[in-house]
Design a protein around this motif. Structure first.
Motif, short mmCIF file in Angstrom:
data_model
loop_
_atom_site.label_atom_id
_atom_site.label_comp_id
_atom_site.label_asym_id
_atom_site.label_seq_id
_atom_site.Cartn_x
_atom_site.Cartn_y
_atom_site.Cartn_z
N LEU A 189 78.77 142.83 83.74
CA LEU A 189 77.73 142.10 84.08
C LEU A 189 78.24 140.12 83.19
N SER A 190 78.20 139.14 84.08
CA SER A 190 78.61 138.20 83.57
C SER A 190 78.47 137.19 82.01
N GLY A 191 79.03 136.28 81.41
CA GLY A 191 78.42 136.15 79.64
C GLY A 191 76.71 135.70 80.05
N GLY A 192 76.34 135.10 81.45
CA GLY A 192 74.87 134.81 81.10
C GLY A 192 74.48 135.12 81.60
N MET A 193 74.47 136.83 82.24
CA MET A 193 73.38 137.73 83.13
C MET A 193 73.49 138.77 81.17
N LYS A 194 74.29 139.07 80.17
CA LYS A 194 74.58 139.53 79.28
C LYS A 194 73.78 138.47 78.38
N LYS A 195 73.05 137.45 78.62
CA LYS A 195 72.13 136.84 77.42
C LYS A 195 71.06 137.33 77.64
N ARG A 196 70.92 137.04 78.48
CA ARG A 196 69.74 137.49 79.74
C ARG A 196 68.97 138.81 79.22
N VAL A 197 69.68 140.01 79.14
CA VAL A 197 69.31 140.88 79.33
C VAL A 197 69.24 140.84 77.83
N THR A 226 74.94 126.97 82.75
CA THR A 226 73.98 128.77 82.40
C THR A 226 73.83 128.07 81.09
N SER A 227 73.70 127.83 80.28
CA SER A 227 73.12 127.40 78.96
C SER A 227 71.91 126.83 79.16
N ILE A 228 71.72 125.58 79.76
CA ILE A 228 70.61 124.94 80.70
C ILE A 228 70.05 125.87 80.97
N LEU A 229 69.88 126.74 82.15
CA LEU A 229 69.34 128.12 81.96
C LEU A 229 68.82 128.68 80.71
N ILE A 230 70.05 129.50 79.99
CA ILE A 230 69.70 130.31 78.67
C ILE A 230 68.24 129.32 78.02
N ASP A 231 68.57 128.20 77.99
CA ASP A 231 67.09 127.04 77.13
C ASP A 231 66.70 127.44 77.64
N GLU A 232 66.47 127.23 78.86
CA GLU A 232 64.99 127.09 79.54
C GLU A 232 64.30 128.13 79.67
N LEU A 233 64.93 129.45 80.00
CA LEU A 233 63.64 130.95 79.60
C LEU A 233 63.56 130.53 78.85
N ILE A 234 64.10 130.29 77.17
CA ILE A 234 63.37 130.46 75.47
C ILE A 234 62.79 129.79 75.47
N GLY A 268 67.05 119.41 74.89
CA GLY A 268 66.87 119.37 75.07
C GLY A 268 65.43 120.31 75.05
N ILE A 269 64.88 121.22 74.21
CA ILE A 269 64.17 121.86 73.73
C ILE A 269 63.55 122.35 72.15
N GLY A 270 64.18 120.79 71.38
CA GLY A 270 64.45 120.97 70.13
C GLY A 270 62.85 120.49 70.02
N ASP A 271 61.73 121.17 69.69
CA ASP A 271 60.29 120.77 69.72
C ASP A 271 60.47 120.37 67.38
N HIS A 272 61.34 120.70 66.98
CA HIS A 272 61.30 121.13 65.89
C HIS A 272 62.27 121.11 65.01
N ILE A 273 63.38 120.74 64.44
CA ILE A 273 64.92 120.35 64.09
C ILE A 273 64.84 120.55 62.55
N ILE A 274 65.86 121.92 62.03
CA ILE A 274 66.08 121.03 60.92
C ILE A 274 67.36 120.62 60.78
N PHE A 275 67.86 120.23 59.96
CA PHE A 275 69.51 120.07 60.16
C PHE A 275 69.85 120.43 58.29
N LEU A 276 70.94 121.09 58.30
CA LEU A 276 71.05 121.65 56.81
C LEU A 276 72.49 120.57 56.48
N ASN A 277 72.54 120.75 55.26
CA ASN A 277 74.11 120.10 54.64
C ASN A 277 74.88 120.64 53.39
#
Length: 250
Positions: free
Chosen positions: A138-146, A172-180, A203-212
């Motif tokens: 599998l490619s890296g993106g396919m592994k993420k989808r599995v 591929t990152s965009i495709l993974i984000d869209e799938l999530i 792209g998909i950050g409905d709610h974001i927490i920034f830690l520092n």
């Protein structure tokens, strides 16, 4: 819903988390961001029980997870799906066997029911017919989808994702984000993502927490983040020329 209250985590003399509180609602993508050493992965591990908080509470649908025994936690753990940074697939198992693995552990479904579920999950992540491939094929993106297919095989109420786009090309990152995002909204899952990918944030950050430095310095949506006046957040988010250009357009 998941709620964390005043979470502290100390390793020896090193205080990694310092009183973090937040709420994570169903059907939304909750992103935890921050620089290296900010405590984001430690926070994720405290929420799912891989680390025990030194102080504070983690509540799943109002139930105090931190005070439960191992046996009491089992029903909640079976409602949790996880996608690890490296996908954590078993190399000696086929795609199908990897997806069925949690079903074998936690359900009494028949073989045919497990196969039906595996096929459904594979089709959902656009990998129909890839049942008998091994991770090495599998490619890296396919592994993420599995990995996502396995994470949703138990029909989880909660989905935790650690650096889903690590090692992937931008497309591929965009495709993974869209799938999530699609899975989160379709099944009303409470999704928590640890990421350093600012494309994911925007792209998909409905709610974001920034830690520092182990503390929550900012909280809001991807629509709010461009208007922050917190220097540390701006330095982190708009570090790249691409993101600086994106900010200029807002």
């Amino acid at each position: 819903m998941i709620e964390i209250k005043d979470i502290y985590k100390t390793f020896g003399e090193n205080e990694v988390l310092k009183g973090i509180s937040a709420k994570f609602e169903p059907g939304k993508n909750h992103l935890i961001i921050g620089g290296s050493g900010s405590g984001k992965t430690t926070l994720l591990k405290c929420i799912v029980g891989l680390h025990e908080p030194t102080k504070g509470q983690v509540l799943f649908s109002g139930e105090n997870f931190t005070e439960m025994s191992f046996e009491q936690r089992v029903p909640i753990r079976t409602a949790i799906g996880m996608l690890f940074q490296n996908s954590a697939l078993f190399d000696s198992m086929t795609v199908e066997e990897n997806i069925i693995f949690p079903l074998n552990l936690f359900t009494d479904q028949s073989r045919s029911e497990k196969l039906d579920r595996a096929n459904f999950c594979l089709e959902r992540v656009n990998l129909k017919g890839k049942n008998h491939l091994y991770p090495s094929e599998l490619s890296g993106g396919m592994k993420k989808r599995v990995g996502i297919a396995r994470a949703i095989s138990m029909e989880p109420k909660y989905l935790f994702v650690d650096e889903p786009n690590s090692g992937l090309d931008p497309q591929t990152s965009i495709l993974i984000d869209e799938l999530i995002n699609e899975i989160t909204q379709e099944y009303k899952i409470t999704t928590v993502v640890v990421t350093h990918d600012m494309n994911s944030v925007m792209g998909i950050g409905d709610h974001i927490i920034f830690l520092n430095q182990g503390q929550k310095w900012w909280e809001g949506s991807n629509k709010d983040i461009a208007h922050s006046d917190i220097k540390e957040l701006n330095d982190f988010v708009f570090a790249s020329k691409f993101m600086q250009a994106a900010k200029a357009k807002l």
